[in-house]
Write an enzyme that holds these catalytic residues in place. Structure first.
Site, short mmCIF file in Angstrom:
data_model
loop_
_atom_site.label_atom_id
_atom_site.label_comp_id
_atom_site.label_asym_id
_atom_site.label_seq_id
_atom_site.Cartn_x
_atom_site.Cartn_y
_atom_site.Cartn_z
N ARG A 1 0.84 -1.18 0.00
CA ARG A 1 0.00 0.00 0.00
C ARG A 1 0.89 1.24 0.00
O ARG A 1 1.70 1.42 0.91
CB ARG A 1 -0.89 -0.02 1.25
CG ARG A 1 -1.94 1.05 1.23
CD ARG A 1 -2.97 0.83 2.28
NE ARG A 1 -2.44 0.87 3.62
CZ ARG A 1 -3.17 1.20 4.68
NH1 ARG A 1 -4.44 1.47 4.53
NH2 ARG A 1 -2.65 1.23 5.88
N THR B 1 -0.80 7.54 -0.79
CA THR B 1 -2.10 7.57 -1.49
C THR B 1 -3.07 6.52 -0.96
O THR B 1 -4.25 6.56 -1.31
CB THR B 1 -1.89 7.27 -2.99
OG1 THR B 1 -1.34 5.94 -3.10
CG2 THR B 1 -0.95 8.27 -3.63
N ASP C 1 -0.21 -2.34 12.30
CA ASP C 1 0.26 -2.89 11.02
C ASP C 1 0.58 -4.38 11.21
O ASP C 1 1.53 -4.74 11.93
CB ASP C 1 1.51 -2.13 10.56
CG ASP C 1 1.94 -2.56 9.16
OD1 ASP C 1 1.95 -1.70 8.26
OD2 ASP C 1 2.26 -3.75 8.97
N ASP D 1 4.21 -5.52 10.14
CA ASP D 1 5.24 -5.05 11.07
C ASP D 1 5.17 -5.81 12.40
O ASP D 1 6.21 -6.20 12.95
CB ASP D 1 5.08 -3.55 11.33
CG ASP D 1 5.73 -2.71 10.24
OD1 ASP D 1 6.56 -3.26 9.47
OD2 ASP D 1 5.40 -1.51 10.14
#
Ligand code: URA
Length: 214
Positions: free
Chosen positions: A105, A109, A201, A204
């Site tokens: 991703r 944006t 995340d 992560d």
């Protein structure tokens, strides 16, 4: 119009491992363990429609009839967080093929960027299970569905640990015929397109690359 098949799988063990997964204090190794447990529990439902064929089994005592999977199953983890869900699915379906797709991703944006794809031109699997822990905007997973359709896969199922309503709606609009299995649907996305309350995340946290210097 085909009814979207969104299944929010409910079970006390799913609640338990989801709470551990969400916790900010959960270590990366415990995060991976709970993600694996959740993927296993989810797979029990998400593989419900796989077809089987009869086989003759010789037990130590006699012969009997059994059933074995009759389809070529493809696991399609979306790099990198989807890797967290591969091993539990391979434990359940050892003959499955694993077809990696790399989509990240763009943080500026929030749009998906396709960067790795080794799907062959022919011989699509009979049934594909897309593995992606997080359904946020739906941009990534709908891109994967399109790619699998272009390959010619007749049956596609999306396996998620956590979803945002916005992502569910995007999938509903884009591919209402595709079955969706998730452990929970959260409240919303925040301005950065993270799921709230969410878990942060997933890549992560699962791969221990959370930055602590910012
Ligand atoms: N991907 C993640 O890992 N977390 C989110 O909250 C949304 C997308």
């Amino acid at each position: 119009m085909t009814e979207q098949r969104v299944n929010c799988v409910s079970h006390p063990l799913i609640d338990h491992h989801l709470a551990l997964l969400r916790g900010a204090a959960t270590s990366s190794s415990d995060f991976r363990r709970s993600a694996k447990m959740l993927a296993t529990l989810l797979a029990f439902s998400a593989t419900h429609d796989l077809t089987t064929e009869e086989t003759l089994v010789r037990t130590p005592l006699t012969e009997t009839r059994g059933k074995i999977l009759a389809q070529r199953v493809g696991l399609v983890p979306v790099l990198r967080a989807g890797l967290l869900m591969v091993d539990p699915l391979l434990d359940l379906i050892p003959a499955a093929e694993v077809w990696h797709l790399g989509i990240f991703r763009d943080e500026s944006t929030a749009q998906p960027v396709h960067y790795y794809d080794k799907l062959p031109a022919d011989r699509p699997v009979d049934a594909a299970l897309i593995l992606d822990p997080m359904l946020a905007t739906g941009g990534t997973v709908t891109m994967v569905v399109d790619r699998l359709r272009a390959w010619g896969v007749p049956s596609i199922t999306i396996c998620l640990l956590l979803s945002a309503p916005e992502g569910i709606e995007a999938v509903r609009r884009h591919c209402p015929d595709v079955a969706v299995y998730t452990c929970a649907v959260d409240e919303r996305l925040n301005d950065l397109k993270y799921i709230v309350p969410g878990l942060g995340d997933a890549g992560d946290r699962g791969f221990n690359t959370v930055r602590t210097d910012s």
